[in-house]
Design a protein around this motif. Structure first.
Motif, PDB file in Angstrom:
ATOM      1  N   ASP A   7      35.810  73.450  27.610  1.00  0.00           N
ATOM      2  CA  ASP A   7      34.993  72.563  28.220  1.00  0.00           C
ATOM      3  C   ASP A   7      33.623  73.173  28.108  1.00  0.00           C
ATOM      4  O   ASP A   7      33.183  73.957  28.452  1.00  0.00           O
ATOM      5  CB  ASP A   7      35.254  72.252  29.549  1.00  0.00           C
ATOM      6  N   PHE A  49      41.063  63.843  20.874  1.00  0.00           N
ATOM      7  CA  PHE A  49      42.724  63.812  21.326  1.00  0.00           C
ATOM      8  C   PHE A  49      42.726  64.174  22.846  1.00  0.00           C
ATOM      9  O   PHE A  49      41.928  65.059  23.341  1.00  0.00           O
ATOM     10  CB  PHE A  49      43.439  64.630  20.629  1.00  0.00           C
ATOM     11  N   LYS A  50      43.388  63.292  23.743  1.00  0.00           N
ATOM     12  CA  LYS A  50      43.638  63.649  25.160  1.00  0.00           C
ATOM     13  C   LYS A  50      44.879  63.984  25.412  1.00  0.00           C
ATOM     14  O   LYS A  50      45.441  64.158  24.656  1.00  0.00           O
ATOM     15  CB  LYS A  50      43.226  62.090  25.693  1.00  0.00           C
ATOM     16  N   VAL A  51      45.051  63.944  26.780  1.00  0.00           N
ATOM     17  CA  VAL A  51      46.549  64.462  27.261  1.00  0.00           C
ATOM     18  C   VAL A  51      47.522  63.392  26.324  1.00  0.00           C
ATOM     19  O   VAL A  51      47.326  62.275  26.566  1.00  0.00           O
ATOM     20  CB  VAL A  51      46.617  64.300  28.564  1.00  0.00           C
ATOM     21  N   PRO A  52      48.783  63.713  25.785  1.00  0.00           N
ATOM     22  CA  PRO A  52      49.463  62.922  24.903  1.00  0.00           C
ATOM     23  C   PRO A  52      50.118  62.031  25.728  1.00  0.00           C
ATOM     24  O   PRO A  52      50.385  62.290  26.930  1.00  0.00           O
ATOM     25  CB  PRO A  52      50.441  63.943  24.371  1.00  0.00           C
ATOM     26  N   ARG A  72      50.813  62.253  16.073  1.00  0.00           N
ATOM     27  CA  ARG A  72      49.561  61.494  16.565  1.00  0.00           C
ATOM     28  C   ARG A  72      48.546  61.988  15.681  1.00  0.00           C
ATOM     29  O   ARG A  72      47.351  61.301  15.449  1.00  0.00           O
ATOM     30  CB  ARG A  72      49.188  61.617  17.931  1.00  0.00           C
ATOM     31  N   ARG A  93      39.068  68.022  19.535  1.00  0.00           N
ATOM     32  CA  ARG A  93      40.190  68.576  19.871  1.00  0.00           C
ATOM     33  C   ARG A  93      41.168  68.184  18.853  1.00  0.00           C
ATOM     34  O   ARG A  93      40.912  67.059  17.956  1.00  0.00           O
ATOM     35  CB  ARG A  93      40.863  68.008  21.398  1.00  0.00           C
ATOM     36  N   GLU A 119      45.565  71.854  20.271  1.00  0.00           N
ATOM     37  CA  GLU A 119      45.777  71.740  21.735  1.00  0.00           C
ATOM     38  C   GLU A 119      47.230  72.202  21.851  1.00  0.00           C
ATOM     39  O   GLU A 119      47.566  72.597  22.948  1.00  0.00           O
ATOM     40  CB  GLU A 119      45.225  70.520  22.117  1.00  0.00           C
ATOM     41  N   ASP A 120      48.131  71.951  20.756  1.00  0.00           N
ATOM     42  CA  ASP A 120      49.596  72.129  21.202  1.00  0.00           C
ATOM     43  C   ASP A 120      49.788  73.665  21.060  1.00  0.00           C
ATOM     44  O   ASP A 120      51.016  74.166  21.155  1.00  0.00           O
ATOM     45  CB  ASP A 120      50.268  71.402  19.819  1.00  0.00           C
ATOM     46  N   VAL A 157      46.105  74.686  25.002  1.00  0.00           N
ATOM     47  CA  VAL A 157      46.444  74.396  26.426  1.00  0.00           C
ATOM     48  C   VAL A 157      48.224  74.175  26.941  1.00  0.00           C
ATOM     49  O   VAL A 157      48.515  74.678  27.683  1.00  0.00           O
ATOM     50  CB  VAL A 157      45.940  72.908  26.794  1.00  0.00           C
ATOM     51  N   LEU A 210      53.598  74.447  28.514  1.00  0.00           N
ATOM     52  CA  LEU A 210      54.014  73.012  28.706  1.00  0.00           C
ATOM     53  C   LEU A 210      55.542  72.865  27.910  1.00  0.00           C
ATOM     54  O   LEU A 210      56.135  71.837  27.930  1.00  0.00           O
ATOM     55  CB  LEU A 210      53.109  72.089  28.406  1.00  0.00           C
TER      56      LEU A 210
HETATM   57  P1  AMP Z   1      38.453  65.700  27.300  1.00  0.00           P
HETATM   58  O1  AMP Z   1      38.289  66.504  25.945  1.00  0.00           O
HETATM   59  O2  AMP Z   1      37.357  66.650  28.522  1.00  0.00           O
HETATM   60  O3  AMP Z   1      38.275  64.543  27.507  1.00  0.00           O
HETATM   61  O4  AMP Z   1      39.808  66.201  27.793  1.00  0.00           O
HETATM   62  C1  AMP Z   1      41.034  65.981  27.162  1.00  0.00           C
HETATM   63  C2  AMP Z   1      42.106  66.812  28.053  1.00  0.00           C
HETATM   64  O5  AMP Z   1      43.253  66.417  27.138  1.00  0.00           O
HETATM   65  C3  AMP Z   1      41.822  68.174  27.928  1.00  0.00           C
HETATM   66  O6  AMP Z   1      41.991  68.633  29.280  1.00  0.00           O
HETATM   67  C4  AMP Z   1      42.822  68.764  27.041  1.00  0.00           C
HETATM   68  O7  AMP Z   1      43.391  69.989  27.539  1.00  0.00           O
HETATM   69  C5  AMP Z   1      43.981  67.611  27.115  1.00  0.00           C
HETATM   70  N1  AMP Z   1      45.012  67.718  25.731  1.00  0.00           N
HETATM   71  C6  AMP Z   1      44.551  67.515  24.835  1.00  0.00           C
HETATM   72  N2  AMP Z   1      45.315  67.629  23.846  1.00  0.00           N
HETATM   73  C7  AMP Z   1      46.578  67.970  24.495  1.00  0.00           C
HETATM   74  C8  AMP Z   1      47.976  68.296  24.458  1.00  0.00           C
HETATM   75  N3  AMP Z   1      48.240  68.280  22.970  1.00  0.00           N
HETATM   76  N4  AMP Z   1      48.750  68.538  25.184  1.00  0.00           N
HETATM   77  C9  AMP Z   1      48.213  68.682  26.602  1.00  0.00           C
HETATM   78  N5  AMP Z   1      47.023  68.516  26.972  1.00  0.00           N
HETATM   79  C10 AMP Z   1      46.239  68.075  26.129  1.00  0.00           C
END
Ligand code: AMP
Ligand code: MG
Length: 285
Positions: A78, A103-106, A118, A134, A138-139, A142, A148
Motif C-alpha cells: 500500500d 485485482f481486489k479480494v477475489p 480471473r 496487483r 497476490e496469490d 497476501v 489463506l
Molecule cells: P487496493 O489495491 O488497495 O484496492 O486493495 C485490494 C485488496 O485486495 C488488497 O488488500 C489485496 O491484498 C487484496 N487482494 C488482491 N488479490 C487478492 C487475492 N488473490 N487474495 C486475497 N486478497 C487479495
C-alpha cells in the motif's frame, strides 16, 4: 543529458535478493538532475511511448501480423504508488490501446476457480497494453502471509506462475513486472498523509495498518517472488519508489525500451493508395 542506456539491465532483479539491501530511494539510470527536470523527461518519454503505442495498435489491426501484446504487472505494498504510476505513466497513452485492471479480494465466483482464472480473463488483447494493478502474485503474497490456503498450495504456485508466464510469452505477450519498492518510513509518511487530508481518506483502509504490521512477512514473501519468479522470459524489475518522480520516469522508460525492441511499424495499406486518392477526388463533386 543523454538517454539512460538499458534501464532494464540496471533494474532487473538479481539473484538471492534480500530486499533490505536494496535502496528504495536510489535513482539508477536517471539521466537528469532529480525532481526538477523529471516532469519534462517523463513527458518526453510519454510522447515517444504514445507514438510507439499507436504503431503497435495499428499493426495489430492487420490479420497478417503476429499476435502481440504487452502486459505491465505492478506490485508493491500500500502507498507504493501503483495507482499513481498508472495515472502518470499510462495517462500519457491513448486510452483506446490500454486495458487497466485492478485485482481486489477475489469474489466467491473467482474463488471457485483456480487462481489464474480471473487473471486470464483480464489479459490484454492483440495490440493492447494491459496494466495489472496487483495480479496473480497476490496469490503468493497476501495469501501466503495470511495463510489463506495451505502451504503446499501456495508453494506450488511459484512454478505454476512461471509456466503460465512462459506460455504467455510464447503466445506473444511481452511481460514487464515491476515491484514498486518503498521503505517502511515512506509508507508511514504516505499513510499519515492519507489520514491527515480528508480528500485522501478514500485511499485509506483501516486494514492497511494491519498489513503494515506484517512488513517483515511481506518482505519475505516478496523476496520469494523475486527469487523464484524472475525468469528469462518474464523478469522482475525492482523500481526504487520512495521518489515518485523517479518511479514514474523509470516505469515509463522501461516501457519505452520494450516498445523500442518490439519496433512496431506502421502497417502497409492493403489497398491501392493511388486508386483510392483518385476515387476520393472524384467522389461527390
Ligand atoms: P487496493 O489495491 O488497495 O484496492 O486493495 C485490494 C485488496 O485486495 C488488497 O488488500 C489485496 O491484498 C487484496 N487482494 C488482491 N488479490 C487478492 C487475492 N488473490 N487474495 C486475497 N486478497 C487479495
Ligand atoms: Mg489500498
Amino acid at each position: 543529458m543523454g538517454k539512460a542506456l538499458n534501464l532494464r539491465s540496471l533494474l532487473r532483479a538479481g539473484q538471492n535478493i534480500n530486499i533490505a539491501d536494496l535502496d528504495s530511494a536510489a535513482t539508477p539510470g536517471y539521466p537528469g538532475h532529480g525532481k526538477p527536470d523529471s516532469e519534462e523527461l517523463t513527458a518526453a518519454l510519454g510522447e515517444t511511448i504514445s507514438d510507439w503505442q499507436e504503431r503497435f495498435y495499428a499493426e495489430s489491426r492487420l490479420d497478417s501480423t503476429p499476435t502481440r501484446s504487452i502486459l505491465v504487472v505492478l506490485q508493491g505494498l500500500d502507498t507504493a504508488g501503483k495507482g499513481g504510476t498508472i495515472r502518470h505513466v499510462f495517462g500519457l497513452i491513448d486510452p483506446q490501446g490500454l486495458k487497466i485492471y485492478a485485482f481486489k479480494v477475489p469474489t466467491e465466483e473467482e474463488l471457485s476457480h483456480d487462481f489464474l482464472w480471473r487473471i486470464r480473463r483480464q489479459l490484454p488483447g492483440r495490440g493492447m497494453i494491459g496494466i495489472f494493478d496487483r495480479s496473480h502474485y497476490e496469490d503468493v503474497l497476501v495469501v501466503r502471509v495470511n495463510s489463506l490456503v495451505e502451504e503446499e498450495v501456495w508453494q506450488a504456485r511459484y512454478e505454476i506462475i512461471n509456466q503460465f508466464e512462459a506460455e504467455l510469452a510464447e503466445a506473444g505477450v511481452t511481460i514487464i513486472k515491476c515491484f514498486l519498492h518503498i521503505s517502511p518510513e515512506t509508507q508511514k509518511d504516505r499513510l499519515l498523509q492519507r489520514l491527515i487530508d480528508p480528500r485522501k481518506h478514500w485511499k485509506y483502509s483501516p486494514g492497511d495498518v494491519k498489513v503494515r504490521r506484517r512488513w517483515p512477512d511481506y518482505m519475505t514473501a516478496y523476496e520469494a517472488v523475486l527469487n523464484r519468479c524472475s525468469t528469462e522470459v518474464a523478469p522482475w524489475y525492482v523500481i526504487p519508489s520512495d521518489n515518485k518522480w523517479y518511479r514514474n520516469w523509470a516505469v515509463a522508460r522501461l516501457l519505452e525500451e520494450h516498445l523500442e525492441e518490439l519496433a512496431p511499424d506502421w502497417p502497409k495499406a492493403d489497398f491501392n493508395v493511388e486508386d483510392e486518392i483518385a476515387a476520393v477526388e472524384q467522389s461527390l463533386a
